[in-house]
Design an enzyme around this catalytic site. Structure first.
Site, PDB file in Angstrom:
ATOM      1  N   LYS A 131       5.048   9.041   8.969  1.00 45.30           N
ATOM      2  CA  LYS A 131       4.862   8.516  10.329  1.00 45.30           C
ATOM      3  C   LYS A 131       5.905   9.013  11.330  1.00 45.30           C
ATOM      4  O   LYS A 131       5.743  10.096  11.868  1.00 45.30           O
ATOM      5  CB  LYS A 131       4.767   6.996  10.274  1.00 45.30           C
ATOM      6  CG  LYS A 131       3.593   6.555   9.357  1.00 45.30           C
ATOM      7  CD  LYS A 131       3.125   5.173   9.629  1.00 45.30           C
ATOM      8  CE  LYS A 131       2.139   4.666   8.605  1.00 45.30           C
ATOM      9  NZ  LYS A 131       0.748   4.914   8.940  1.00 45.30           N
ATOM     10  N   ASP A 178       9.348   2.633  -0.399  1.00 50.23           N
ATOM     11  CA  ASP A 178       8.326   3.301   0.405  1.00 50.23           C
ATOM     12  C   ASP A 178       8.597   2.930   1.859  1.00 50.23           C
ATOM     13  O   ASP A 178       8.267   1.827   2.302  1.00 50.23           O
ATOM     14  CB  ASP A 178       6.938   2.845  -0.041  1.00 50.23           C
ATOM     15  CG  ASP A 178       5.836   3.518   0.769  1.00 50.23           C
ATOM     16  OD1 ASP A 178       6.123   4.019   1.882  1.00 50.23           O
ATOM     17  OD2 ASP A 178       4.684   3.533   0.313  1.00 50.23           O
ATOM     18  N   TYR A 180       0.860  -1.190   0.000  1.00 50.18           N
ATOM     19  CA  TYR A 180       0.000   0.000   0.000  1.00 50.18           C
ATOM     20  C   TYR A 180       0.887   1.227   0.000  1.00 50.18           C
ATOM     21  O   TYR A 180       1.813   1.336   0.810  1.00 50.18           O
ATOM     22  CB  TYR A 180      -0.874  -0.034   1.260  1.00 50.18           C
ATOM     23  CG  TYR A 180      -1.789   1.160   1.436  1.00 50.18           C
ATOM     24  CD1 TYR A 180      -2.906   1.336   0.634  1.00 50.18           C
ATOM     25  CD2 TYR A 180      -1.534   2.106   2.428  1.00 50.18           C
ATOM     26  CE1 TYR A 180      -3.753   2.424   0.814  1.00 50.18           C
ATOM     27  CE2 TYR A 180      -2.375   3.186   2.621  1.00 50.18           C
ATOM     28  CZ  TYR A 180      -3.484   3.348   1.807  1.00 50.18           C
ATOM     29  OH  TYR A 180      -4.323   4.413   1.988  1.00 50.18           O
TER      30      TYR A 180
HETATM   31  N1  HOZ Z   1      -3.454   3.023   6.387  1.00 51.21           N
HETATM   32  C1  HOZ Z   1      -3.250   2.819   7.770  1.00 51.21           C
HETATM   33  C2  HOZ Z   1      -2.989   1.396   8.066  1.00 51.21           C
HETATM   34  N2  HOZ Z   1      -2.041   0.761   7.262  1.00 51.21           N
HETATM   35  C3  HOZ Z   1      -4.418   3.258   8.589  1.00 51.21           C
HETATM   36  C4  HOZ Z   1      -4.277   4.615   9.054  1.00 51.21           C
HETATM   37  C5  HOZ Z   1      -5.332   5.031  10.054  1.00 51.21           C
HETATM   38  O1  HOZ Z   1      -6.445   4.513  10.048  1.00 51.21           O
HETATM   39  O2  HOZ Z   1      -5.043   5.898  10.846  1.00 51.21           O
END
Ligand code: HOZ
Length: 438
Positions: A275, A242, A147
């Site tokens: 992050k 990534d 992702y």
């Molecule tokens: N895309 C995030 C998990 N891989 C989720 C982010 C969120 O819900 O804060």
């Protein structure tokens, strides 16, 4: 009589669902994969979260990665307060942005320049545009289960929230928009060779999560990374790591430093971060060599911009976080703690006679109800989802907050001490006995 709950998590969820689609602002938070009511969080401190009912949880999500120092680290809060007092946003450059860029550049030889943005999605989308602009090519390769945020061209067979809902590719992404996106199986060398053999001259970049954290926790194998590097170099494509999840999280130098230990001299051409570099505030970045980054506006023809890019409060938060994690011994302690956790989880499952495969690197971990670690998305999907869901709820009932989907990695912070790990493992033993057998 009304069937609506009047207070607590259920009431908060009902209220939110009336005005927010699914009651959440990011799908995985809705607990759709595991069922039940999402916990609405009121506050956090150190390794703990408290929900609106006043229940305390040991937090292994850490805001999906950023909270590597635990919640409310005093130096981070102080930096944020100070920055906020000086101004929330200027829309003009600041010295702190250069300082944060220097801190990122200092940590890896592959990144000579970075641009700061506000989210991982924005960073990956911009990196992709830059790779295409720099190479003059259109095609990209991504891998099933990786992702890279929700930009259209990358939202094909992605993991994370899409896996949760059984729609690996989003609606609303026209086929013409993804016609240049080739999706291959993770860790599959034969598919990689075939794609480059037939289309190598058209490929702008290959983007991957080097340790995939959006299909739980799956490492790219060393032969796979070796071949990726060889093929990209030979065909003039850019290799984009990534590292939104892994950067400053699996090691100070990210996953690329982990692979460089195994493959001396290894480096990607571009990197995407997020992050941890924001420490819990909206901040991400993408970077690469000076030559590639010079293609970006205002120097070059690839456009990219943002009102809140390099926001002073987010920048201060990220800088304060990085200042803590560079301290000697930080990653050794975090890695040890995380290893203690996953080994304990494996032991708890073994006691209950249930196969559990575990892995971790730095402060990031994964576990699968499967006899061996999966190598790709199909392997992840073959692990025992029903068991995961039972275990998740049994742990939540015992005050341990794991990611509410088996497709997500977990995160340990510097504030998870002996007491929290011991309490987690005690809960895991009970949960395994109560929920896993059979
Ligand atoms: N895309 C995030 C998990 N891989 C989720 C982010 C969120 O819900 O804060």
């Amino acid at each position: 009589m009304s069937t609506e709950a009047s207070s607590g998590n259920a009431a908060a969820f009902q209220r939110a669902q009336r005005v927010i689609p699914g009651g959440v602002n990011s799908p995985v938070r809705a607990f759709a994969a595991v069922g039940g009511t999402p916990r609405f969080i009121r506050r956090a401190e150190g390794p703990f979260l408290w929900d609106v009912e006043g229940r305390r949880y040991i937090d292994y999500i850490g805001s999906w990665g950023p909270m590597i120092l635990g919640h409310g680290h005093p130096a981070v809060l102080e930096a944020v307060k100070r920055a906020a007092r000086d101004g929330l946003s200027f829309g003009a450059p600041t010295e702190a942005e250069a300082e944060l860029a220097e801190a990122i550049v200092a940590l890896g030889p592959s990144v000579q320049q970075v641009r700061l943005v506000s989210s991982g999605t924005e960073a990956a989308m911009s990196a992709l545009r830059l790779a295409r602009g720099a190479t003059g090519r259109a095609k990209i390769i991504k891998f099933e289960g990786c992702y890279h945020g929700h930009a259209d061209a990358l939202l094909v067979k992605a993991g994370s929230g899409l896996a949760t809902f059984g729609h690996p590719t989003s609606a609303g992404v026209p086929p013409e928009v993804v016609q240049h996106t080739l999706v291959l199986e993770y860790n599959n060398l034969a598919q990689l060779d075939a794609a480059f053999a037939t289309q190598g001259a058209e490929i702008a970049c290959v983007i991957l999560e080097p340790i995939a954290g959006n299909m739980n926790f799956v490492r790219a194998s060393v032969p796979f990374v070796t071949r990726l590097r060889e093929l990209c170099t030979r065909h003039g494509a850019l290799l984009v790591f990534d590292e939104v999840m892994t950067g400053f999280r699996v090691a100070l130098g990210g996953a690329q430093s982990v692979y460089a230990r195994l493959l001396p001299g290894f480096r990607p051409d571009m990197s995407v971060f997020g992050k941890v570099i924001g420490g819990g505030m909206p901040l991400a970045a993408f970077g690469g060599s000076r030559e590639v980054m010079a293609q970006l506006a205002p120097l070059g023809p690839v456009y990219q911009a943002g009102t809140l890019s390099g926001n002073p409060v987010a920048t201060a938060c990220g800088l304060a976080t990085l200042r803590e994690i560079v301290k000697p011994g930080f990653f050794e302690a975090l890695s040890k703690r995380t290893r203690q956790l996953v080994d304990g989880l494996a032991a708890a499952a073994a006691e209950a006679g249930v196969p559990l495969a575990v892995d971790c690197e730095g402060g990031m971990f994964g576990f699968f109800f499967a006899p061996a670690l999966p190598q790709n998305y199909a392997g992840v999907m073959a692990s025992d989802k029903a068991r995961f869901n039972r275990f998740f709820h049994a742990m939540l009932d015992r005050g341990v907050y794991l990611a509410p989907a088996l497709y997500e990695a977990g995160f340990v912070s510097a504030t998870h001490g002996d007491a929290e790990i011991a309490a987690t493992l005690e809960a895991a033993r009970e949960a395994a006995r109560a929920a896993l057998r059979g």
